[in-house]
Structure formats: C-alpha cells, structure tokens
Design a protein around this motif. Structure first.
Motif, PDB file in Angstrom:
ATOM      1  N   UNK A  27     -73.502   8.404  -8.355  1.00  0.00           N
ATOM      2  CA  UNK A  27     -73.943   7.004  -8.310  1.00  0.00           C
ATOM      3  C   UNK A  27     -73.794   6.467  -6.888  1.00  0.00           C
ATOM      4  N   UNK A  28     -74.849   6.049  -6.334  1.00  0.00           N
ATOM      5  CA  UNK A  28     -74.822   5.462  -4.997  1.00  0.00           C
ATOM      6  C   UNK A  28     -74.816   6.479  -3.881  1.00  0.00           C
ATOM      7  N   UNK A  29     -74.708   7.749  -4.222  1.00  0.00           N
ATOM      8  CA  UNK A  29     -74.678   8.786  -3.190  1.00  0.00           C
ATOM      9  C   UNK A  29     -75.788   9.791  -3.467  1.00  0.00           C
ATOM     10  N   UNK A  30     -76.642  10.031  -2.488  1.00  0.00           N
ATOM     11  CA  UNK A  30     -77.708  11.005  -2.731  1.00  0.00           C
ATOM     12  C   UNK A  30     -77.154  12.415  -2.737  1.00  0.00           C
ATOM     13  N   UNK A  31     -77.879  13.338  -3.331  1.00  0.00           N
ATOM     14  CA  UNK A  31     -77.431  14.730  -3.289  1.00  0.00           C
ATOM     15  C   UNK A  31     -77.660  15.266  -1.879  1.00  0.00           C
ATOM     16  N   UNK A  32     -76.891  16.284  -1.517  1.00  0.00           N
ATOM     17  CA  UNK A  32     -76.977  16.830  -0.175  1.00  0.00           C
ATOM     18  C   UNK A  32     -77.045  18.346  -0.279  1.00  0.00           C
ATOM     19  N   UNK A  33     -77.985  18.944   0.427  1.00  0.00           N
ATOM     20  CA  UNK A  33     -78.110  20.396   0.373  1.00  0.00           C
ATOM     21  C   UNK A  33     -78.030  20.969   1.773  1.00  0.00           C
ATOM     22  N   UNK A  34     -77.243  22.028   1.916  1.00  0.00           N
ATOM     23  CA  UNK A  34     -77.143  22.709   3.214  1.00  0.00           C
ATOM     24  C   UNK A  34     -77.470  24.178   2.995  1.00  0.00           C
ATOM     25  N   UNK A  35     -78.464  24.675   3.712  1.00  0.00           N
ATOM     26  CA  UNK A  35     -78.816  26.089   3.596  1.00  0.00           C
ATOM     27  C   UNK A  35     -78.884  26.729   4.974  1.00  0.00           C
TER      28      UNK A  35
END
Lengths: 235, 430
Positions: A27-35
């Motif tokens: 909630x309130x925080x976007x997902x984050x992806x690191x590749x």
C-alpha cells in the motif's frame, strides 16, 4: 615436450548471473524489480557502482551481502554459491565479505582492537592469529592506540578502524556503501585512496557503491547501475 | 574475544540501567531468601524452647494450649493438677525425669515459674544444651529467685536484689508504694532475693523468673491462712496437701545413650491420653501443628516474595526492550559481520540471564548480611536466638529461579534481536 597444464583460473571475488529480485508492491509503495544479467569482479580489482538515490544500489548490496534473497539467478562469492541450500550465508559473510559504511558503524563501547576481534569471531581465521593480525593491520592503517575506545578516536581514525575491520578477515570482497558521503572532497579522496591501497594489498576486490559523481575519475572501472540493471518500477 | 565479552560490553554500555535492574532482582531475591530463612528460623526458635521433655501434662483445655502455657508462658493454666494425680503419674511409668512446675505469679509482667531443682538439673531448655549461669547460683532455698537472661536485662535486677511477686500476670516492683495500682495481689509479706542470672537460651524461658515450688506454695498458703483469719508467717511445716498445687509436669522417658528418642513414647502417650482428667502433649508435635496452622499465612508471604521476584523479571524485560532501540544497530553490525540470528538471540538472552544471576548473587549476599544483623539485633534486644543461617540449598534454588525468570523475560528482547532487520538499521545499506 608435453604442453604445460594451465593453472585453473582463480574464482571471481563476485560473480552474478541472471539475477532477478523483486519487492512486491505494498500500500502506497510501488513494486520494485532489479535484474542483472551478469556482473563479475575478480580479486584485487575494483569497481565503482554509481546510481541515483532510490535506484537500487542498496538492494544490490543487500543481495550481495546475502541479506536479501533473489527470486532468480545466482551470486557467487569467491566461487561459493551464496544462495545454495548448503551455504551458511552468515558464515560466508563473516569469512568472505568486508563492509565499510558511510557512518563506519563501529561497535560503541569497544576498543578499536576489539572491533577487529569481534569481526574475527565470525571468520574462519584461527584464534591464535587474531591478535597479531589485528594489531598489524591497525598499525598499517596508522592506528597506534588500538586499546582506545572508538568513541575516543577522531573521525579519520574511526574510518581507518572501519577499513581495518573490513579487511581483517581476509575477505574476497569489500563492499563500501557510500564511504565518502559524510566527508569533504579532500578527505573523501584520502579515504578512497586508503581503501583502494589496502584492499589491493590484501588481495580483496573492492566494490564501492556511491551516488557521488566526484569519485568517478578515481576508478578505472565504473558501472552505472541503471545500465547494468534491468530496473523497473511499476506503479 | 567471545560472545560473553560482547555481553559484558553491552551491559557496561547500559551500566545504570543494568545496575538498577540487577538491584531490583537483588531486592526481591533477598526478600524471598530472608522470608524463607526467617520462616524456618521461627520454627526452629519455637523448637528450641520445647527442650528435652517428651511429654507435658497439665489441666489445660488442649495439648496446644498446654504447650503454649507450660513452655512458652502464654498464660497461667486455668486449673491445677491434684497432688494425687501427680503421685499417680509419677508411678505410672519408669520416667527419666518428672519435673513439677507451677505458673500463676509474675514480676513486672514477667512470668514466674515455680519448680523443683530438677528443672535446672535434668530439664534442658534446648535439646543438648543444659542450663548455665551467667552469674550467681541456682536456687537452693526458699525465697530465692533465678532470673532468665532477658528478664534480668529488662528489669535491671542484679544479684542480691530483693523483689516481691504478684499473684496473676500483673506487675509488681520492689518498694512500690501503690501496689493496688497494679493488677493482681502483691505478695508483700515475702521478699525474694535474686541469687542467679541465667545465660540466654534463645527461648521463652529467658523472659521468666524461677523460684522453688515450696516458696510459691508458702505464698499461696499465706493467702489461704489470711482468708481463714490466721496471722503470722507461713513455713514449710504449715503447708497442707491442698497447698501443694502444681499446674504442669514435664516428663521424659529413658532413652538409649546418644539418642533423644524413646521407643516407648507413643505407647505411653496413648495410655496417658485415655485419662480425661488431664491433658497430655508432645511439645515437638504441638509446635509442628502450630506451624501447620500458620503456614497458610506464611505461604502468602512467600507467594508475595515470589511475585516480587517475578515483577523484577518484568523490570528486566522492560529495561531490555527499552534499550533495544539503541541495541538494534549493534545487533545489525554483528549480523553484517557474520553473526547468525541464533547467535544474537543467544547473546541477548545471556545478557538477561546475567542480570538475573548478578541480581540473585547480590540478593543472597544482602540477605546473608541482613539476616546476620537482624538475628544479632533480635538476640540483643529480645533475647531470642533466631538461627536464620545462610541456606545454600534455598540460595541455589532462588538463584536458579531468578535466572530462569530473567531468561523468560529475556525471550522478548532476544526475539526482537533475532528479528532485527539489518537493512533498516544500517542505512544507507538498506
């Protein structure tokens, strides 16, 4: 005359393959992806990893330190698979990794010497060598007052104690997280020089993570995390 | 450098909080130990006074009252034993000793026990510890009085002093101009001379005065003769059988050499109990029963002390949880250096247990010193010998309990340490 057998290549201090990590959205925080497809750093080499704030530098460091676990891919430290079921990540971190922090993170109430001895407690180095190794390294870094409590040392001395602690366990890789963020440019240059000199002398790879562009000219190898990583922020 | 060094350094960093918390544990552990020691000591003090008599016979309403009156001078017995009954009892079994006693008079509120010389020769106020004199001699004539240690100290009487006794439990003093102001009838006609002062026995006997039975009989015969209109001083020759009343008998059966137990005691006791005109008591038995009655109240004190110890464990918990805010960074550093979650859990748990152990050790020390001072004060001021000695078993149990409670209290901060997020604590790494 038979051809001489070629010596096996020593393992990389750090080897990353097909790494994929994602923080789920909250909630309130976007997902984050690191590749990261591939990243290697051999022993006694160095690399400056630069990137903007919030760009995943810290996530990257936590993955390398084994404090976060990726969804896919592998990280090898000195040839050891960090996330293999048989690997004790705490032991590996103590034995193969050294850390230098922006605020040094020395143990308050402990002497400079004791800060090194605590690090050695979690290493594979025999106890009989602890004292000699610690005093020798502190002396090399110009700390004569090893028995002084770290709070009593100057900022410069504290930084050198932090470097000595990062190196005392003969790590394969030293991770320096924003090591100059709290220093003025002149002291920043001195600190980096000290770090590079002693990592090289100890045969450890040095990975400096920073958002400070003034460090770029000091390193032969500079990686932009934004280019290196397939970073995505999903809102 | 070991995990224990880290524990000690951590405690030193929070020295004030560590000392205060350990002192709380020390206070509660010391309190618990003191209550346990005094509880046992109180019973032992009562047992001391029961002496070497196997049985006590009186005309009191119950065996417990007989013991409280006969050996602890609670009240004068309400009825005497008849001479015929005394003679019958004397002949009923081959006794080691039969000591006749009579209670009823007093001096300034201190009970006066009239008895025979055998009381000093054969009856021991404390098993294995016969009477001894601090000064003077035991009475060997009528109108002589021997003072218990506490009675001598509190009345200030010295050898050679002359006193008169009061009938009943009121008070009288030598030369008092207004004897009628005091409760009871004063036997003014007969002065007693202090001839001996006893060493302290640590029992109720220390607060008593001792005169010969014949002296007491003479006082009461005088009263009888006055009522009958006969003038003049009474001598032993004037005593009638009815004057020779006693209120109690201390009896001891023969025992084997080196033993204080008689194999025939139960049989004799059962035989005597069939006689409904007397009350027969085994003093040691009655003291056990008395303490069984008061043990409930006693248990409440012990429970309160245990509750205090438990609350000190809560203090450990609060102190350590409060310190976790500053501790988390240290824990995160240890984790980055290679310490496992289990290891930091163990370090924090050891800290809690060490506070418990240090507190318990201090509590044992404080309790030992306090008990030593308290027993010395009780002996000096009250004349009671309370042997509230250091009890290694109780101390070990209390220390183990304190460490266990501290460990339980330490589970919460240890769990917090276990769950400490390295990334959150070591920003910008996180």
């Amino acid at each position: 005359m038979p051809p001489a057998a070629s010596a096996p290549n020593p393992p990389c201090a750090l080897s990353i393959q097909a790494l994929s990590f994602e923080y789920p959205a909250r909630t309130g925080t976007p997902s984050f992806h690191l590749g990261i497809d591939a990243f290697e750093l051999s022993r006694a080499s160095e690399c400056l990893l630069v990137g903007r704030s919030g760009g995943g530098k810290s996530t990257f460091l936590q993955l390398v330190a084994g404090l976060l676990e990726p969804q896919h891919g592998s990280i090898h430290i000195d040839g050891i698979d960090l996330f293999a079921p048989s690997t004790n990540r705490d032991l590996l971190r103590g034995a193969k990794l050294g850390f230098v922090f922006q605020t040094f993170n020395l143990l308050a109430g402990f002497s400079a010497l004791e800060n090194l001895l605590v690090a050695l407690m979690f290493s594979a180095i025999p106890k009989a060598e602890w004292m000699d190794r610690s005093t020798e390294l502190l002396a090399k870094l110009g700390i004569e007052s090893g028995h002084a409590r770290v709070e009593e040392l100057s900022v410069g001395q504290q930084q050198r104690v932090a470097i000595a602690r990062a190196l005392v366990c003969k790590p394969a890789l030293v991770l320096a997280d924003e090591p100059t963020a709290s220093l003025d440019p002149e002291n920043a240059r001195v600190a980096i020089a000290l770090l590079r000199e002693h990592c090289l002398a100890e045969g450890a790879a040095l990975l400096v993570v920073s958002h400070d562009p003034s460090l770029v000219p000091l390193f032969a190898r500079v990686e932009q995390l934004a280019l290196l990583a397939r970073e995505q922020v999903t809102r | 450098m070991t995990d224990f060094t880290i524990v000690l350094r951590s405690l030193r960093l929070r020295l004030f909080s560590t000392i205060v918390t350990a002192l709380l544990v020390a206070t509660s552990a010391g309190l618990l130990l003191s209550i346990l020691a005094l509880r046992n000591a109180g019973k032992a003090a009562f047992e001391r006074g029961s002496g070497n008599a196997h049985l006590l016979v009186s005309a009191d309403q119950s065996p417990l009252v007989a013991v409280l009156n006969g050996l602890f001078y609670a009240n004068p017995p309400r009825a005497p034993l008849s001479r015929a009954k005394v003679t019958e009892l004397r002949q009923s079994f081959p006794w080691d000793f039969v000591v006749e006693t009579q209670l009823g008079d007093s001096y300034r509120g201190f009970p006066v026990l009239a008895t025979t010389p055998e009381f000093f020769a054969k009856f021991e106020p404390t098993l294995g510890e016969p009477w001894s004199l601090a000064s003077g001699k035991f009475f060997d004539e009528n109108m002589q009085v021997v003072l218990g240690a506490a009675a001598a100290r509190e009345t200030g009487l010295r050898l050679g002093a002359k006193i008169v006794l009061t009938h009943g439990s009121g008070s009288s003093r030598e030369g008092s101009a207004d004897a009628s102001a005091h409760e009871g009838h004063v036997h003014r006609e007969y002065e007693f001379e202090v001839v001996g002062i006893l060493d302290a026995t640590g029992s109720a006997h220390d607060r008593a005065l001792f005169v010969s039975l014949e002296s007491s009989w003479i006082l009461h015969a005088h009263d009888r003769r006055e009522r009958e209109g006969i003038e003049g001083k009474v001598t032993a020759a004037d005593l009638l059988d009815d004057d020779r009343k006693i209120t109690g008998l201390l009896l001891r059966l023969p025992t084997r050499s080196g033993s204080s137990v008689s194999g025939a005691l139960q049989q004799v006791f059962d035989t005597l109990r069939r006689d409904t005109s007397i009350t027969v008591a085994q003093p040691a038995d009655q003291i056990d029963k008395l303490f069984a009655i008061v043990s409930n109240i006693d248990g409440i004190f012990v429970a309160l002390a245990i509750a205090t110890l438990a609350s000190s464990a809560v203090a450990i918990l609060l102190s350590m949880v409060n310190s976790m805010a500053e501790r988390r960074r240290q824990i995160a550093i240890l984790r980055v250096l290679g310490a496992s979650r289990a290891r930091v859990f163990g370090i924090v748990l050891t800290e809690a247990m060490l506070i418990g152990l240090a507190g318990a050790a201090a509590g044992i020390l404080v309790s030992a010193v306090a008990l030593h001072l308290a027993t010395a004060w009780i002996r000096a001021s009250l004349g009671l010998i309370i042997s509230a000695d250091f009890d290694p078993r109780a101390s070990i149990l209390v220390a183990a309990g304190a460490v266990l409670l501290a460990a339980l209290a330490g589970l919460v901060p240890a769990t917090l340490a276990y769950r400490t997020s390295v990334s959150k604590q070591l920003r910008p790494l996180g």
